[in-house]
Write a protein that holds these residues in place. Structure first.
Motif, PDB file in Angstrom:
ATOM      1  N   ASP A 174     -58.736 -31.957  -9.735  1.00 16.22           N
ATOM      2  CA  ASP A 174     -59.123 -30.629  -9.818  1.00 16.22           C
ATOM      3  C   ASP A 174     -60.429 -30.619 -10.232  1.00 16.22           C
ATOM      4  OD1 ASP A 174     -59.054 -27.967 -10.442  1.00 16.22           O
ATOM      5  OD2 ASP A 174     -58.091 -27.967 -12.400  1.00 16.22           O
ATOM      6  N   ALA A 175     -61.463 -30.692  -9.365  1.00 16.09           N
ATOM      7  CA  ALA A 175     -62.884 -30.795  -9.701  1.00 16.09           C
ATOM      8  C   ALA A 175     -63.501 -29.412 -10.325  1.00 16.09           C
ATOM      9  CB  ALA A 175     -63.454 -30.871  -8.397  1.00 16.09           C
ATOM     10  N   PRO A 176     -64.121 -29.484 -11.390  1.00 18.02           N
ATOM     11  CA  PRO A 176     -64.770 -28.391 -12.076  1.00 18.02           C
ATOM     12  C   PRO A 176     -65.791 -27.592 -10.908  1.00 18.02           C
ATOM     13  CG  PRO A 176     -65.779 -30.353 -12.603  1.00 18.02           C
ATOM     14  CD  PRO A 176     -64.964 -30.819 -11.703  1.00 18.02           C
ATOM     15  N   PHE A 177     -65.814 -26.275 -11.270  1.00 18.34           N
ATOM     16  CA  PHE A 177     -66.585 -25.291 -10.175  1.00 18.34           C
ATOM     17  C   PHE A 177     -67.961 -25.872 -10.547  1.00 18.34           C
ATOM     18  CE2 PHE A 177     -69.314 -21.677  -9.964  1.00 18.34           C
ATOM     19  CZ  PHE A 177     -68.834 -21.168  -8.734  1.00 18.34           C
ATOM     20  N   PRO A 178     -69.006 -25.710  -9.552  1.00 15.32           N
ATOM     21  CA  PRO A 178     -68.759 -25.315  -8.205  1.00 15.32           C
ATOM     22  C   PRO A 178     -68.114 -26.208  -7.394  1.00 15.32           C
ATOM     23  CG  PRO A 178     -71.092 -25.683  -8.364  1.00 15.32           C
ATOM     24  CD  PRO A 178     -70.289 -26.284  -9.698  1.00 15.32           C
ATOM     25  N   MET A 179     -67.970 -27.653  -7.734  1.00 12.04           N
ATOM     26  CA  MET A 179     -67.232 -28.508  -6.823  1.00 12.04           C
ATOM     27  C   MET A 179     -66.110 -28.209  -5.950  1.00 12.04           C
ATOM     28  SD  MET A 179     -68.651 -32.234  -8.391  1.00 12.04           S
ATOM     29  CE  MET A 179     -67.571 -32.061  -9.925  1.00 12.04           C
ATOM     30  N   VAL A 180     -65.927 -28.874  -4.684  1.00 12.21           N
ATOM     31  CA  VAL A 180     -64.532 -28.741  -4.086  1.00 12.21           C
ATOM     32  C   VAL A 180     -63.532 -29.620  -4.761  1.00 12.21           C
ATOM     33  CG1 VAL A 180     -63.519 -28.698  -1.920  1.00 12.21           C
ATOM     34  CG2 VAL A 180     -65.852 -27.759  -2.167  1.00 12.21           C
ATOM     35  N   ASP A 181     -62.451 -29.145  -4.914  1.00 14.23           N
ATOM     36  CA  ASP A 181     -61.421 -30.109  -5.157  1.00 14.23           C
ATOM     37  C   ASP A 181     -61.337 -31.214  -4.392  1.00 14.23           C
ATOM     38  OD1 ASP A 181     -60.722 -28.478  -7.272  1.00 14.23           O
ATOM     39  OD2 ASP A 181     -58.827 -27.659  -6.815  1.00 14.23           O
ATOM     40  N   ARG A 182     -60.838 -32.262  -4.759  1.00 17.22           N
ATOM     41  CA  ARG A 182     -60.566 -33.726  -3.895  1.00 17.22           C
ATOM     42  C   ARG A 182     -59.216 -34.198  -3.796  1.00 17.22           C
ATOM     43  NH1 ARG A 182     -65.832 -32.413  -4.166  1.00 17.22           N
ATOM     44  NH2 ARG A 182     -67.155 -33.758  -3.156  1.00 17.22           N
ATOM     45  N   ASP A 183     -58.963 -35.037  -2.951  1.00 19.77           N
ATOM     46  CA  ASP A 183     -57.516 -35.564  -2.788  1.00 19.77           C
ATOM     47  C   ASP A 183     -57.674 -37.044  -2.268  1.00 19.77           C
ATOM     48  OD1 ASP A 183     -58.144 -35.428  -0.190  1.00 19.77           O
ATOM     49  OD2 ASP A 183     -56.344 -34.296   0.405  1.00 19.77           O
ATOM     50  N   THR A 184     -56.759 -37.881  -2.996  1.00 17.51           N
ATOM     51  CA  THR A 184     -56.760 -39.391  -2.461  1.00 17.51           C
ATOM     52  C   THR A 184     -55.344 -39.786  -2.377  1.00 17.51           C
ATOM     53  OG1 THR A 184     -55.821 -39.656  -4.835  1.00 17.51           O
ATOM     54  CG2 THR A 184     -58.209 -39.419  -4.922  1.00 17.51           C
ATOM     55  N   VAL A 185     -55.504 -40.774  -1.294  1.00 23.69           N
ATOM     56  CA  VAL A 185     -54.183 -41.724  -0.846  1.00 23.69           C
ATOM     57  C   VAL A 185     -54.615 -42.982  -1.390  1.00 23.69           C
ATOM     58  CG1 VAL A 185     -52.620 -41.862   0.895  1.00 23.69           C
ATOM     59  CG2 VAL A 185     -53.855 -39.950   1.012  1.00 23.69           C
ATOM     60  N   VAL A 186     -53.632 -43.439  -2.358  1.00 21.22           N
ATOM     61  CA  VAL A 186     -53.821 -44.750  -2.526  1.00 21.22           C
ATOM     62  C   VAL A 186     -52.426 -45.539  -2.414  1.00 21.22           C
ATOM     63  CG1 VAL A 186     -55.847 -44.469  -4.062  1.00 21.22           C
ATOM     64  CG2 VAL A 186     -53.661 -44.270  -4.949  1.00 21.22           C
ATOM     65  N   ARG A 187     -52.345 -46.767  -2.640  1.00 18.94           N
ATOM     66  CA  ARG A 187     -51.239 -47.657  -2.523  1.00 18.94           C
ATOM     67  C   ARG A 187     -51.170 -48.525  -3.861  1.00 18.94           C
ATOM     68  NH1 ARG A 187     -50.925 -52.505   1.430  1.00 18.94           N
ATOM     69  NH2 ARG A 187     -51.477 -53.958  -0.332  1.00 18.94           N
ATOM     70  N   PHE A 188     -50.174 -48.195  -4.686  1.00 16.66           N
ATOM     71  CA  PHE A 188     -50.078 -49.132  -5.965  1.00 16.66           C
ATOM     72  C   PHE A 188     -49.248 -50.262  -5.746  1.00 16.66           C
ATOM     73  CE2 PHE A 188     -50.942 -44.714  -7.256  1.00 16.66           C
ATOM     74  CZ  PHE A 188     -51.965 -44.899  -8.377  1.00 16.66           C
ATOM     75  N   ASP A 189     -49.631 -51.490  -6.084  1.00 13.63           N
ATOM     76  CA  ASP A 189     -49.059 -52.666  -6.085  1.00 13.63           C
ATOM     77  C   ASP A 189     -48.877 -53.129  -7.299  1.00 13.63           C
ATOM     78  OD1 ASP A 189     -49.237 -52.857  -3.182  1.00 13.63           O
ATOM     79  OD2 ASP A 189     -51.172 -54.087  -2.958  1.00 13.63           O
ATOM     80  N   PHE A 190     -47.517 -53.379  -7.495  1.00 10.25           N
ATOM     81  CA  PHE A 190     -47.221 -53.927  -9.058  1.00 10.25           C
ATOM     82  C   PHE A 190     -46.562 -55.276  -8.907  1.00 10.25           C
ATOM     83  CE2 PHE A 190     -46.045 -49.398  -8.154  1.00 10.25           C
ATOM     84  CZ  PHE A 190     -46.467 -48.685  -9.464  1.00 10.25           C
ATOM     85  N   LYS A 191     -47.072 -55.882 -10.149  1.00 10.18           N
ATOM     86  CA  LYS A 191     -46.838 -57.458  -9.951  1.00 10.18           C
ATOM     87  C   LYS A 191     -46.822 -57.772 -11.744  1.00 10.18           C
ATOM     88  CE  LYS A 191     -49.689 -58.830  -5.893  1.00 10.18           C
ATOM     89  NZ  LYS A 191     -50.648 -59.525  -5.533  1.00 10.18           N
ATOM     90  N   GLN A 192     -45.761 -58.521 -11.848  1.00 11.65           N
ATOM     91  CA  GLN A 192     -45.496 -58.911 -13.204  1.00 11.65           C
ATOM     92  C   GLN A 192     -45.428 -60.374 -13.448  1.00 11.65           C
ATOM     93  OE1 GLN A 192     -41.886 -57.495 -15.241  1.00 11.65           O
ATOM     94  NE2 GLN A 192     -43.032 -57.447 -17.231  1.00 11.65           N
TER      95      GLN A 192
END
Length: 223
Positions: free
Chosen positions: A105-123
Motif C-alpha cells: 500500500d504505497a503512500p500517495f502519490p505513488m502507485v501501489d506495488r505487488d510482489t511475488v516471492v518464494r519463501f524457503d524454510f530451513k532449520q
C-alpha cells in the motif's frame, strides 16, 4: 614502435588481470540508522547501486514456534507488516517452500506495488535456528491492473532461539520498487518498512498466539 606496443600490451594485460581478480561489487559497511532497547536497523549500499539493503535485528519475547506460526500465516500479514495491502499463498510445496503474492500500500502519490516471492524454510536440527529465504519470482503470477510489479526483491528472515525462551529475529531485505520513484524516497521507504514491521512484531506475535493458540500448541507438541 614495437617496444611501445609491447609496453601497452603488458599494461593492458595487468589491468585486465586486476579487474578479473577483483570482486564485481565490494560489500559496503553497515551503517546504523535506528536504535532502541530491542531493535536496531542498519543500511548499506546494495551491489554498488544507489538503492540500499536494510537489516533489522529484534529481540522478541515469544517462542520460536509462535514466531514461525505468525510468519507462515499470509492471511494475518496485513495486521502487522508495514503498509501491507494483504497477502495470500499461491502455491505450497509442503512445509519448506511457498509462493506468496503480496500488495504494498504505497503512500500517495505513488502507485501501489505487488510482489511475488518464494519463501524457503530451513532449520538447523541442532541449534533449531530457522532461516527463511526470500526469492523474487515476478513472473510466477500475472501482473494486475493498476499495480506496479516489483522487479527485484529478496533477502531473508533468521530466527535464533534464546536460552530464556525469547527469539532473536534478523530481517534483511533489498529491492527495486519499480516504476519511477526518487532514489532517496525508495531508500527511506525501505528503512521505514523494516523498522515499522519489526516494531509491530512483538504485539503481533502476542495477539496471534492468543487468537491461534491451538495451532501454536500443535506446533509445540510436534517437536
Amino acid at each position: 614502435m614495437d617496444k611501445l606496443n609491447r609496453g601497452l600490451h603488458v599494461i593492458c594485460f595487468v589491468v585486465m588481470v586486476a579487474l578479473a581478480s577483483a570482486p564485481l561489487f565490494a560489500a559496503s559497511e553497515w551503517q546504523l540508522v535506528h536504535s532502541s532497547d530491542r531493535l536496531t536497523v542498519e543500511r548499506r549500499d546494495y551491489k554498488g547501486s544507489d538503492l540500499d539493503e536494510i537489516r533489522g535485528v529484534l529481540r522478541l519475547d515469544a517462542s520460536l514456534n509462535a514466531v514461525m506460526a505468525l510468519l507462515k500465516d499470509a492471511s494475518f500479514n496485513e495486521q502487522w507488516v508495514y503498509r501491507s495491502g494483504g497477502a495470500r499463498v499461491l502455491q505450497e510445496m509442503g512445509y519448506p517452500e511457498a509462493y506468496v503474492y503480496g500488495i504494498v500500500d504505497a503512500p500517495f502519490p505513488m502507485v501501489d506495488r505487488d510482489t511475488v516471492v518464494r519463501f524457503d524454510f530451513k532449520q538447523d536440527p541442532v541449534t533449531r535456528e530457522i532461516t527463511i529465504g526470500i526469492i523474487n519470482f515476478p513472473q510466477f503470477a500475472p501482473e494486475a491492473d493498476g499495480l506496479v510489479r516489483v522487479p527485484d526483491f529478496g533477502g531473508f528472515w533468521h530466527l535464533r532461539p534464546l536460552t530464556d525462551q525469547g527469539v532473536m529475529v534478523t530481517y534483511q531485505v533489498y529491492g527495486d520498487p519499480g516504476g519511477w520513484i526518487p532514489v532517496w524516497m525508495a531508500n527511506r521507504a525501505a528503512v521505514l518498512s523494516v523498522q515499522n514491521t519489526l516494531e509491530n512484531m512483538q504485539a503481533a506475535v502476542v495477539n496471534y498466539e492468543g487468537s491461534q493458540s491451538r495451532y501454536v500448541k500443535e506446533l509445540d507438541s510436534a517437536e
